[in-house]
Design a protein around this motif. Structure first.
Motif, PDB file in Angstrom:
ATOM      1  N   GLN A 110      57.038   4.344 -31.994  1.00 20.23           N
ATOM      2  CA  GLN A 110      56.730   4.484 -33.252  1.00 20.23           C
ATOM      3  C   GLN A 110      55.151   3.578 -33.537  1.00 20.23           C
ATOM      4  OE1 GLN A 110      58.446   5.479 -36.977  1.00 20.23           O
ATOM      5  NE2 GLN A 110      57.359   3.474 -37.770  1.00 20.23           N
ATOM      6  N   PHE A 111      54.069   4.691 -33.053  1.00 23.94           N
ATOM      7  CA  PHE A 111      52.656   4.120 -33.775  1.00 23.94           C
ATOM      8  C   PHE A 111      51.543   5.300 -33.918  1.00 23.94           C
ATOM      9  CE2 PHE A 111      54.202   6.363 -29.340  1.00 23.94           C
ATOM     10  CZ  PHE A 111      53.727   6.738 -29.055  1.00 23.94           C
ATOM     11  N   LYS A 112      50.683   5.445 -33.898  1.00 24.68           N
ATOM     12  CA  LYS A 112      49.243   5.914 -34.039  1.00 24.68           C
ATOM     13  C   LYS A 112      48.895   7.067 -33.342  1.00 24.68           C
ATOM     14  CE  LYS A 112      46.934   2.624 -37.538  1.00 24.68           C
ATOM     15  NZ  LYS A 112      46.645   3.183 -38.803  1.00 24.68           N
ATOM     16  N   ARG A 113      48.829   8.250 -33.981  1.00 28.96           N
ATOM     17  CA  ARG A 113      48.399   9.445 -33.556  1.00 28.96           C
ATOM     18  C   ARG A 113      47.337   9.471 -33.085  1.00 28.96           C
ATOM     19  NH1 ARG A 113      51.012  11.321 -38.927  1.00 28.96           N
ATOM     20  NH2 ARG A 113      52.452  12.981 -38.312  1.00 28.96           N
ATOM     21  N   PRO A 114      47.115   9.480 -31.643  1.00 29.19           N
ATOM     22  CA  PRO A 114      46.037   9.806 -30.835  1.00 29.19           C
ATOM     23  C   PRO A 114      44.095  10.664 -31.546  1.00 29.19           C
ATOM     24  CG  PRO A 114      47.400  10.908 -29.645  1.00 29.19           C
ATOM     25  CD  PRO A 114      48.148  10.045 -31.037  1.00 29.19           C
ATOM     26  N   PHE A 115      44.137  10.514 -32.892  1.00 31.47           N
ATOM     27  CA  PHE A 115      43.711  11.130 -33.663  1.00 31.47           C
ATOM     28  C   PHE A 115      42.312  10.584 -34.358  1.00 31.47           C
ATOM     29  CE2 PHE A 115      42.039  14.597 -36.501  1.00 31.47           C
ATOM     30  CZ  PHE A 115      41.865  15.728 -35.918  1.00 31.47           C
ATOM     31  N   SER A 116      41.029  10.892 -33.777  1.00 35.65           N
ATOM     32  CA  SER A 116      39.894  10.209 -34.088  1.00 35.65           C
ATOM     33  C   SER A 116      39.791   8.611 -33.980  1.00 35.65           C
ATOM     34  CB  SER A 116      40.113   9.985 -36.329  1.00 35.65           C
ATOM     35  OG  SER A 116      40.216   9.144 -36.363  1.00 35.65           O
ATOM     36  N   GLN A 240      50.154  23.327 -38.608  1.00 31.55           N
ATOM     37  CA  GLN A 240      48.946  22.816 -38.395  1.00 31.55           C
ATOM     38  C   GLN A 240      48.220  22.970 -37.246  1.00 31.55           C
ATOM     39  OE1 GLN A 240      48.329  21.423 -41.199  1.00 31.55           O
ATOM     40  NE2 GLN A 240      50.498  23.002 -41.907  1.00 31.55           N
ATOM     41  N   ARG A 241      46.821  23.121 -37.516  1.00 30.32           N
ATOM     42  CA  ARG A 241      45.318  23.193 -36.104  1.00 30.32           C
ATOM     43  C   ARG A 241      44.325  22.410 -36.525  1.00 30.32           C
ATOM     44  NH1 ARG A 241      49.999  24.816 -34.419  1.00 30.32           N
ATOM     45  NH2 ARG A 241      50.051  26.865 -33.895  1.00 30.32           N
ATOM     46  N   ARG A 242      43.908  21.236 -35.712  1.00 30.63           N
ATOM     47  CA  ARG A 242      43.449  20.456 -35.957  1.00 30.63           C
ATOM     48  C   ARG A 242      42.253  20.108 -35.305  1.00 30.63           C
ATOM     49  NH1 ARG A 242      46.663  16.513 -40.187  1.00 30.63           N
ATOM     50  NH2 ARG A 242      47.327  18.154 -41.780  1.00 30.63           N
ATOM     51  N   TYR A 243      40.754  19.742 -34.984  1.00 32.14           N
ATOM     52  CA  TYR A 243      40.229  19.075 -34.328  1.00 32.14           C
ATOM     53  C   TYR A 243      39.578  18.326 -34.982  1.00 32.14           C
ATOM     54  CZ  TYR A 243      36.709  22.637 -36.039  1.00 32.14           C
ATOM     55  OH  TYR A 243      35.978  23.265 -36.332  1.00 32.14           O
ATOM     56  N   ALA A 244      38.852  17.927 -34.751  1.00 30.34           N
ATOM     57  CA  ALA A 244      37.367  16.017 -34.685  1.00 30.34           C
ATOM     58  C   ALA A 244      37.083  15.861 -33.501  1.00 30.34           C
ATOM     59  CB  ALA A 244      38.297  14.886 -35.483  1.00 30.34           C
ATOM     60  N   SER A 258      30.532   8.214 -37.474  1.00 33.98           N
ATOM     61  CA  SER A 258      30.573   9.104 -37.889  1.00 33.98           C
ATOM     62  C   SER A 258      31.288  10.332 -36.980  1.00 33.98           C
ATOM     63  CB  SER A 258      29.302   9.921 -38.240  1.00 33.98           C
ATOM     64  OG  SER A 258      29.027  10.829 -39.135  1.00 33.98           O
ATOM     65  N   GLU A 259      31.817  10.793 -38.065  1.00 26.60           N
ATOM     66  CA  GLU A 259      33.154  11.695 -37.859  1.00 26.60           C
ATOM     67  C   GLU A 259      32.858  13.245 -38.536  1.00 26.60           C
ATOM     68  OE1 GLU A 259      36.192   9.759 -35.661  1.00 26.60           O
ATOM     69  OE2 GLU A 259      36.564   8.201 -37.279  1.00 26.60           O
ATOM     70  N   TYR A 260      33.559  14.344 -38.049  1.00 24.08           N
ATOM     71  CA  TYR A 260      33.659  15.147 -38.483  1.00 24.08           C
ATOM     72  C   TYR A 260      35.270  15.835 -38.036  1.00 24.08           C
ATOM     73  CZ  TYR A 260      33.568  20.293 -40.013  1.00 24.08           C
ATOM     74  OH  TYR A 260      34.607  21.420 -40.383  1.00 24.08           O
ATOM     75  N   ALA A 261      36.056  16.596 -39.000  1.00 29.87           N
ATOM     76  CA  ALA A 261      36.955  16.373 -38.994  1.00 29.87           C
ATOM     77  C   ALA A 261      37.921  18.384 -39.451  1.00 29.87           C
ATOM     78  CB  ALA A 261      38.497  15.871 -39.389  1.00 29.87           C
ATOM     79  N   HIS A 262      38.239  18.748 -39.110  1.00 31.37           N
ATOM     80  CA  HIS A 262      38.500  20.574 -39.124  1.00 31.37           C
ATOM     81  C   HIS A 262      39.664  20.297 -40.042  1.00 31.37           C
ATOM     82  CE1 HIS A 262      39.006  24.458 -40.426  1.00 31.37           C
ATOM     83  NE2 HIS A 262      37.913  24.298 -40.917  1.00 31.37           N
ATOM     84  N   SER A 263      40.464  20.646 -40.341  1.00 28.82           N
ATOM     85  CA  SER A 263      41.989  21.532 -40.235  1.00 28.82           C
ATOM     86  C   SER A 263      42.581  22.926 -40.724  1.00 28.82           C
ATOM     87  CB  SER A 263      43.211  20.512 -41.087  1.00 28.82           C
ATOM     88  OG  SER A 263      44.338  21.240 -41.437  1.00 28.82           O
ATOM     89  N   THR A 264      43.704  23.779 -40.057  1.00 25.90           N
ATOM     90  CA  THR A 264      43.889  24.984 -40.654  1.00 25.90           C
ATOM     91  C   THR A 264      45.865  24.768 -40.590  1.00 25.90           C
ATOM     92  OG1 THR A 264      42.034  26.143 -39.310  1.00 25.90           O
ATOM     93  CG2 THR A 264      44.017  27.093 -39.988  1.00 25.90           C
ATOM     94  N   GLY A 265      46.128  25.298 -42.010  1.00 34.05           N
ATOM     95  CA  GLY A 265      47.482  25.285 -42.303  1.00 34.05           C
ATOM     96  C   GLY A 265      47.659  25.167 -43.149  1.00 34.05           C
ATOM     97  N   LEU A 266      48.734  25.698 -43.319  1.00 29.48           N
ATOM     98  CA  LEU A 266      49.144  25.928 -45.285  1.00 29.48           C
ATOM     99  C   LEU A 266      49.718  24.015 -45.325  1.00 29.48           C
ATOM    100  CD1 LEU A 266      50.382  29.323 -45.515  1.00 29.48           C
ATOM    101  CD2 LEU A 266      48.354  28.336 -46.938  1.00 29.48           C
ATOM    102  N   ALA A 267      49.898  23.947 -46.678  1.00 23.02           N
ATOM    103  CA  ALA A 267      50.726  22.847 -46.916  1.00 23.02           C
ATOM    104  C   ALA A 267      51.355  23.164 -48.473  1.00 23.02           C
ATOM    105  CB  ALA A 267      49.464  21.851 -47.509  1.00 23.02           C
ATOM    106  N   PHE A 268      52.428  21.270 -48.862  1.00 23.08           N
ATOM    107  CA  PHE A 268      53.120  22.153 -49.676  1.00 23.08           C
ATOM    108  C   PHE A 268      52.759  21.008 -50.929  1.00 23.08           C
ATOM    109  CE2 PHE A 268      56.189  21.644 -46.064  1.00 23.08           C
ATOM    110  CZ  PHE A 268      56.991  22.531 -46.244  1.00 23.08           C
ATOM    111  N   LYS A 269      53.470  21.938 -52.013  1.00 26.99           N
ATOM    112  CA  LYS A 269      52.290  21.234 -53.168  1.00 26.99           C
ATOM    113  C   LYS A 269      52.639  19.881 -53.501  1.00 26.99           C
ATOM    114  CE  LYS A 269      52.048  22.186 -58.090  1.00 26.99           C
ATOM    115  NZ  LYS A 269      52.160  23.035 -59.481  1.00 26.99           N
ATOM    116  N   THR A 270      54.050  19.230 -53.663  1.00 21.83           N
ATOM    117  CA  THR A 270      54.130  17.861 -53.611  1.00 21.83           C
ATOM    118  C   THR A 270      53.974  17.494 -52.489  1.00 21.83           C
ATOM    119  OG1 THR A 270      56.523  18.644 -53.515  1.00 21.83           O
ATOM    120  CG2 THR A 270      55.738  18.654 -55.925  1.00 21.83           C
ATOM    121  N   ARG A 271      53.658  15.869 -52.204  1.00 19.02           N
ATOM    122  CA  ARG A 271      54.114  15.016 -51.180  1.00 19.02           C
ATOM    123  C   ARG A 271      55.352  14.475 -51.060  1.00 19.02           C
ATOM    124  NH1 ARG A 271      50.456  13.427 -48.757  1.00 19.02           N
ATOM    125  NH2 ARG A 271      48.561  13.794 -49.951  1.00 19.02           N
TER     126      ARG A 271
END
Length: 370
Positions: A110-116, A240-244, A258-271
């Motif tokens: 368990q560790f950091k995701r390799p994103f950004s 979930q589809r994402r890029y940065a 500086s960083e830009y990120a974009h996400s495509t995919g529906l989400a649940f209302k509650t966390r």
């Protein structure tokens, strides 16, 4: 839960003491470390004003090497309470990495995701009162999909390395790619689908990084319902589809990022912060797109001691400007030494999802580590 955390702390301390006093041939360089961040923050947000001291973070970690080629780490966050998965004491890191070759390393656990670029940064070194909104919402801190707070981490396996050295021996290219459950920390996979996340960056000159990241996977929830044929298990999996894209230049105690990120995919209302949230299938009205960008500069006033800083941080949770939230931040920090840092910030916030769009924030933090 508290008893388990305390027991883990005692075992970690005892193991570190044993390894340092009676080292075995197969294990070495065991180190106990940690840090804490004490925070004061005020906000003038209408109908939600705040003015409070807070324990932002408190963590203790144990790391070392096994057989020279393997690095391992275990880290626990213990501030908060046990009724809220977002704040309760929990394991945040637990992994081992084979590091025999700099161009090919294998990490599991368990560790950091390799994103950004920002996601793996130490909270004390990141520079501001919090990570950017895109890091929080799209890199898995408080993920927009509805997952519980996971500090940008997940459970999986990752390959990474640096290669293509120049004449001075400095590598020009870095890569990292991993396969993860997609459910966040301390949670098993739900839909048996895996997230694939990776990134690559070039380092054309010393201190400069220019990178791109991609993410494809899903976030899922499961529930049991009664039907005419008995109990049936239902799973709702949200792709979930994402890029940065990221850029950073650190030189002579200056930092530009500086960083830009974009996400495509529906989400649940509650966390997912309480057990009942894990079976809530209602979807968010924000739709299937989100994006954001930040840009910052940290400038030395007294080199390696005192800095001025500014950040523009914008996030669109619905993919357009209708609910856009923007922070305009300025601040100062002073490093008494590497292990003790005092920082203060003022932020003007524009949140278009509120009736009263604008409000102010003040944040002061004392960070220490050992």
């Amino acid at each position: 839960m508290k008893k388990s955390i305390m027991l883990a702390m005692v075992l970690m301390t005892a193991f570190a003491s044993y390894a340092q006093n009676k080292p075995a041939s197969w294990i070495n360089n065991v180190k106990l470390s940690g840090y804490g961040i004490v925070q004061y923050q005020s906000s003038s947000k209408v109908n939600d004003k705040s003015n409070s001291f807070n324990l932002r973070l408190a963590r203790v970690s144990l790391d070392g090497r096994i057989l020279d080629d393997f690095y391992w780490k275990a880290q626990i966050q213990f501030n908060g309470n046990t009724t809220d998965l977002g704040n309760s004491p929990r394991v945040v890191d637990l992994f081992a990495e084979w590091q025999k070759y700099g161009y090919f390393k294998i990490k599991a656990g368990q560790f950091k995701r390799p994103f950004s670029f920002e996601n793996p940064m130490h909270p004390v070194d990141q520079g501001f009162m919090s990570y950017s909104q895109i890091t929080s919402s799209i890199a898995g801190f408080n993920d927009r999909a509805g997952a519980h707070a996971s500090n940008g981490r997940d459970i999986g396996v990752q390959l990474q390395g640096d290669f293509l050295p120049n004449a001075n021996g400095r590598n020009l290219l870095h890569y990292q790619v991993g396969v993860f459950n997609g459910q966040g920390i301390n949670v098993k996979d739900v839909d048996q689908r895996k997230d694939i996340i990776g990134g690559v960056w070039v380092m054309p000159v010393a201190g400069m990084r220019i990178g791109a990241f991609g993410w494809t996977g899903s976030y899922a929830r499961k529930r049991t319902v009664d039907t005419d044929h008995g109990k049936v298990t239902e799973i709702l999996s949200l792709p979930q589809r994402r890029y940065a894209f990221s850029a950073e230049y650190v030189t002579n105690d200056w930092t530009f990022r500086s960083e830009y990120a974009h996400s495509t995919g529906l989400a649940f209302k509650t966390r997912y912060q309480k057990p009942e949230n894990a079976t809530d299938f209602e979807l968010s009205k924000n739709g299937d797109k989100a994006q954001g960008v930040y840009a910052l500069v940290i400038a030395p006033i007294i080199k390696k001691k005192m800095h001025a800083k500014a950040r523009y941080d914008m996030y669109q949770p619905s993919g357009d400007a209708s609910k856009q939230k923007t922070f305009y931040e300025v601040g100062l920090d002073y490093e008494f030494c590497r292990n003790l840092k005092l920082s203060g910030e003022y932020a003007f916030v524009n949140d278009r999802s509120l009736t009263k769009h604008n409000y102010n924030m003040v944040d002061v933090e004392l960070a220490f580590r050992f």
